[in-house]
Design a protein around this motif. Structure first.
Motif, PDB file in Angstrom:
ATOM      1  N   LYS B  13      -1.785  11.569  51.223  1.00  0.00           N
ATOM      2  CA  LYS B  13      -2.122  12.201  50.097  1.00  0.00           C
ATOM      3  C   LYS B  13      -3.342  13.287  50.568  1.00  0.00           C
ATOM      4  CE  LYS B  13       0.015  10.675  46.358  1.00  0.00           C
ATOM      5  NZ  LYS B  13       0.557  11.500  45.327  1.00  0.00           N
ATOM      6  N   THR B  14      -3.969  14.037  49.759  1.00  0.00           N
ATOM      7  CA  THR B  14      -5.165  14.831  50.255  1.00  0.00           C
ATOM      8  C   THR B  14      -6.346  14.298  49.369  1.00  0.00           C
ATOM      9  OG1 THR B  14      -4.388  16.853  48.801  1.00  0.00           O
ATOM     10  CG2 THR B  14      -3.726  16.927  51.145  1.00  0.00           C
ATOM     11  N   ARG B  15      -7.318  14.562  49.720  1.00  0.00           N
ATOM     12  CA  ARG B  15      -8.630  14.373  49.284  1.00  0.00           C
ATOM     13  C   ARG B  15      -8.841  14.881  47.887  1.00  0.00           C
ATOM     14  NH1 ARG B  15     -13.321  16.242  52.820  1.00  0.00           N
ATOM     15  NH2 ARG B  15     -11.760  17.860  53.254  1.00  0.00           N
ATOM     16  N   GLY B  16      -9.104  14.158  47.135  1.00  0.00           N
ATOM     17  CA  GLY B  16      -9.322  14.561  45.515  1.00  0.00           C
ATOM     18  C   GLY B  16      -7.890  14.105  44.483  1.00  0.00           C
ATOM     19  N   GLN B  17      -6.837  13.784  45.407  1.00  0.00           N
ATOM     20  CA  GLN B  17      -5.687  13.317  44.506  1.00  0.00           C
ATOM     21  C   GLN B  17      -5.765  11.755  44.164  1.00  0.00           C
ATOM     22  OE1 GLN B  17      -2.251  14.464  47.427  1.00  0.00           O
ATOM     23  NE2 GLN B  17      -1.797  16.047  46.037  1.00  0.00           N
ATOM     24  N   GLN B  18      -5.036  11.524  43.214  1.00  0.00           N
ATOM     25  CA  GLN B  18      -4.917  10.153  42.891  1.00  0.00           C
ATOM     26  C   GLN B  18      -3.669   9.544  43.234  1.00  0.00           C
ATOM     27  OE1 GLN B  18      -5.152   9.164  38.587  1.00  0.00           O
ATOM     28  NE2 GLN B  18      -2.853   9.525  38.419  1.00  0.00           N
ATOM     29  N   VAL B  19      -3.659   8.083  43.434  1.00  0.00           N
ATOM     30  CA  VAL B  19      -2.406   7.577  43.990  1.00  0.00           C
ATOM     31  C   VAL B  19      -2.170   6.274  43.327  1.00  0.00           C
ATOM     32  CG1 VAL B  19      -3.485   6.086  45.738  1.00  0.00           C
ATOM     33  CG2 VAL B  19      -1.149   6.583  45.943  1.00  0.00           C
ATOM     34  N   THR B  20      -0.799   5.800  42.941  1.00  0.00           N
ATOM     35  CA  THR B  20      -0.519   4.371  42.478  1.00  0.00           C
ATOM     36  C   THR B  20       0.357   3.724  43.317  1.00  0.00           C
ATOM     37  OG1 THR B  20      -0.810   5.548  40.121  1.00  0.00           O
ATOM     38  CG2 THR B  20       0.614   3.247  40.342  1.00  0.00           C
ATOM     39  N   LEU B  21       0.161   2.543  43.620  1.00  0.00           N
ATOM     40  CA  LEU B  21       0.801   1.637  44.340  1.00  0.00           C
ATOM     41  C   LEU B  21       1.339   0.634  43.498  1.00  0.00           C
ATOM     42  CD1 LEU B  21      -1.565   1.292  47.372  1.00  0.00           C
ATOM     43  CD2 LEU B  21      -0.074   3.091  46.938  1.00  0.00           C
ATOM     44  N   SER B  22       2.462   0.125  43.902  1.00  0.00           N
ATOM     45  CA  SER B  22       3.103  -0.981  43.176  1.00  0.00           C
ATOM     46  C   SER B  22       3.456  -2.329  44.072  1.00  0.00           C
ATOM     47  CB  SER B  22       4.584  -0.496  42.665  1.00  0.00           C
ATOM     48  OG  SER B  22       5.213  -1.323  41.841  1.00  0.00           O
ATOM     49  N   CYS B  23       3.434  -3.429  43.385  1.00  0.00           N
ATOM     50  CA  CYS B  23       3.615  -4.565  44.018  1.00  0.00           C
ATOM     51  C   CYS B  23       4.651  -5.463  43.119  1.00  0.00           C
ATOM     52  CB  CYS B  23       2.247  -5.352  44.244  1.00  0.00           C
ATOM     53  SG  CYS B  23       2.430  -7.216  44.654  1.00  0.00           S
ATOM     54  N   SER B  24       5.632  -6.147  43.568  1.00  0.00           N
ATOM     55  CA  SER B  24       6.332  -7.119  42.836  1.00  0.00           C
ATOM     56  C   SER B  24       5.953  -8.468  43.341  1.00  0.00           C
ATOM     57  CB  SER B  24       7.869  -6.841  42.752  1.00  0.00           C
ATOM     58  OG  SER B  24       7.878  -5.467  41.953  1.00  0.00           O
ATOM     59  N   PRO B  25       5.807  -9.444  42.843  1.00  0.00           N
ATOM     60  CA  PRO B  25       5.238 -10.727  43.367  1.00  0.00           C
ATOM     61  C   PRO B  25       6.419 -11.537  43.390  1.00  0.00           C
ATOM     62  CG  PRO B  25       4.828 -10.654  41.133  1.00  0.00           C
ATOM     63  CD  PRO B  25       5.095  -9.385  41.318  1.00  0.00           C
ATOM     64  N   ILE B  26       6.505 -12.506  44.297  1.00  0.00           N
ATOM     65  CA  ILE B  26       7.641 -13.600  44.060  1.00  0.00           C
ATOM     66  C   ILE B  26       7.830 -13.895  42.896  1.00  0.00           C
ATOM     67  CG2 ILE B  26       8.143 -15.770  45.143  1.00  0.00           C
ATOM     68  CD1 ILE B  26       6.391 -15.245  47.384  1.00  0.00           C
ATOM     69  N   SER B  27       8.918 -14.271  42.611  1.00  0.00           N
ATOM     70  CA  SER B  27       9.625 -14.690  41.458  1.00  0.00           C
ATOM     71  C   SER B  27       8.747 -16.145  40.906  1.00  0.00           C
ATOM     72  CB  SER B  27      11.194 -15.106  41.329  1.00  0.00           C
ATOM     73  OG  SER B  27      11.432 -15.525  40.056  1.00  0.00           O
ATOM     74  N   GLY B  28       8.162 -15.978  39.675  1.00  0.00           N
ATOM     75  CA  GLY B  28       7.549 -17.331  39.029  1.00  0.00           C
ATOM     76  C   GLY B  28       5.855 -17.184  39.691  1.00  0.00           C
ATOM     77  N   HIS B  29       5.493 -16.416  40.444  1.00  0.00           N
ATOM     78  CA  HIS B  29       4.200 -16.152  40.646  1.00  0.00           C
ATOM     79  C   HIS B  29       3.466 -15.351  39.697  1.00  0.00           C
ATOM     80  CE1 HIS B  29       4.182 -17.499  45.474  1.00  0.00           C
ATOM     81  NE2 HIS B  29       4.823 -18.209  44.444  1.00  0.00           N
ATOM     82  N   ARG B  30       2.279 -15.895  39.167  1.00  0.00           N
ATOM     83  CA  ARG B  30       1.710 -14.998  38.063  1.00  0.00           C
ATOM     84  C   ARG B  30       0.364 -14.399  38.582  1.00  0.00           C
ATOM     85  NH1 ARG B  30       1.055 -19.574  33.664  1.00  0.00           N
ATOM     86  NH2 ARG B  30       0.110 -17.847  32.516  1.00  0.00           N
ATOM     87  N   SER B  31       0.032 -14.801  39.739  1.00  0.00           N
ATOM     88  CA  SER B  31      -1.323 -14.097  40.202  1.00  0.00           C
ATOM     89  C   SER B  31      -0.869 -13.140  41.267  1.00  0.00           C
ATOM     90  CB  SER B  31      -2.389 -15.452  40.789  1.00  0.00           C
ATOM     91  OG  SER B  31      -3.138 -14.857  41.584  1.00  0.00           O
ATOM     92  N   VAL B  32      -1.751 -12.045  41.211  1.00  0.00           N
ATOM     93  CA  VAL B  32      -1.503 -11.023  42.043  1.00  0.00           C
ATOM     94  C   VAL B  32      -2.878 -10.583  42.746  1.00  0.00           C
ATOM     95  CG1 VAL B  32      -0.536  -8.526  42.587  1.00  0.00           C
ATOM     96  CG2 VAL B  32       0.920 -10.202  41.395  1.00  0.00           C
ATOM     97  N   SER B  33      -2.920 -10.392  43.883  1.00  0.00           N
ATOM     98  CA  SER B  33      -4.349  -9.944  44.461  1.00  0.00           C
ATOM     99  C   SER B  33      -3.977  -8.803  45.257  1.00  0.00           C
ATOM    100  CB  SER B  33      -4.976 -11.159  45.364  1.00  0.00           C
ATOM    101  OG  SER B  33      -5.491 -12.200  44.539  1.00  0.00           O
ATOM    102  N   TRP B  34      -5.129  -7.898  45.358  1.00  0.00           N
ATOM    103  CA  TRP B  34      -5.000  -6.539  46.077  1.00  0.00           C
ATOM    104  C   TRP B  34      -6.120  -6.692  47.106  1.00  0.00           C
ATOM    105  CZ3 TRP B  34      -1.186  -3.106  45.881  1.00  0.00           C
ATOM    106  CH2 TRP B  34      -0.302  -3.017  44.904  1.00  0.00           C
ATOM    107  N   TYR B  35      -5.702  -6.200  48.423  1.00  0.00           N
ATOM    108  CA  TYR B  35      -6.587  -6.094  49.440  1.00  0.00           C
ATOM    109  C   TYR B  35      -6.481  -4.863  50.219  1.00  0.00           C
ATOM    110  CZ  TYR B  35      -6.776 -11.358  49.012  1.00  0.00           C
ATOM    111  OH  TYR B  35      -6.913 -12.473  48.714  1.00  0.00           O
TER     112      TYR B  35
END
Lengths: 111, 114
Positions: B13-35
């Motif tokens: 991406k270039t400066r000033g733009q925005q971005v969306t990242l996606s995560c699908s957790p392991i089945s049954g897991h209800r907590s998702v953390s981002w680092y």
């Protein structure tokens, strides 16, 4: 692959020798700890965990030691293999709060 | 059981733009953390979601945001991108905290901001 850390401490061991990776954690209230292994281009991989009511836990070829008095954690890998070459992180948690990761140690296994 | 998946794996991406990242957790897991992982700062906690609610938040500016859906899938958004946002963004999932908290990571999304 991703360069995890440009200036990480590095431990070099001969194949077949035992490795000991150390970690000093920061929060005396932390009650749960995990060791992770991260290979180039991959996400961290869970190795072994330990709760604060234990001082030692063993897995397959790995042992984690916890010394709460000096806030120190170590990971011992027996009979180190080339596939063990990676960056190793310790992570601490305080009763379900977010994990705090150490800076990591790069393990290099020499043939 | 399938592991944690993240899409896309690479982004430029270039400066000033925005971005969306996606995560699908392991089945049954209800907590998702981002680092965020960078060579200089290591692994830094961004936020954690549990049952569609942000439960913990790290020390990042408000340009970093996230959300979790009813199926536990999560997205993170970074607005007004800066060069310093170039990093590997990792998602991790786990079951509910019960004294242990085995947390499993996805492969990450490598974001490059030019």
């Amino acid at each position: 692959g991703e360069s995890v850390g440009l200036h990480l401490p590095t431990l070099s061991v001969q194949e077949g020798d035992n490795s000991i990776i150390n970690c000093a954690y920061s929060n005396s209230a932390s009650d749960y700890f995990i060791w992770y292994k991260q290979e180039s281009g991959k996400g961290p991989q869970f190795i072994i965990d330990i709760r604060s009511n234990m001082d030692k836990r063993q897995g397959q070829r790995v042992t984690v030691l916890l010394n709460k008095t000096v806030k120190h954690l170590s990971l011992q890998i027996a009979a180190t293999q080339p596939g063990d070459s990676a960056v190793y992180f310790c992570a601490e948690n305080n009763y379900g709060q977010n994990f705090v990761f150490g800076p990591g140690t790069r393990l290099s296994v020499l043939p | 059981k399938a592991g944690v998946t993240q899409t896309p794996r690479y982004l430029i991406k270039t400066r000033g733009q925005q971005v969306t990242l996606s995560c699908s957790p392991i089945s049954g897991h209800r907590s998702v953390s981002w680092y965020q992982q960078t060579p200089g700062q290591g692994l830094q906690f961004l936020f954690e979601y549990f049952s569609e609610t942000q439960r913990n938040k790290g020390n990042f500016p408000g340009r970093f945001s996230g959300r979790q859906f009813s199926n536990s899938r999560s997205e993170m958004n970074v607005s007004t991108l800066e060069l310093g946002d170039s990093a590997l963004y990792l998602c991790a999932s786990s079951l509910e905290w019960t004294g242990t908290y085995e947390q499993y990571f996805g492969p990450g999304t490598r974001l490059t901001v030019t």
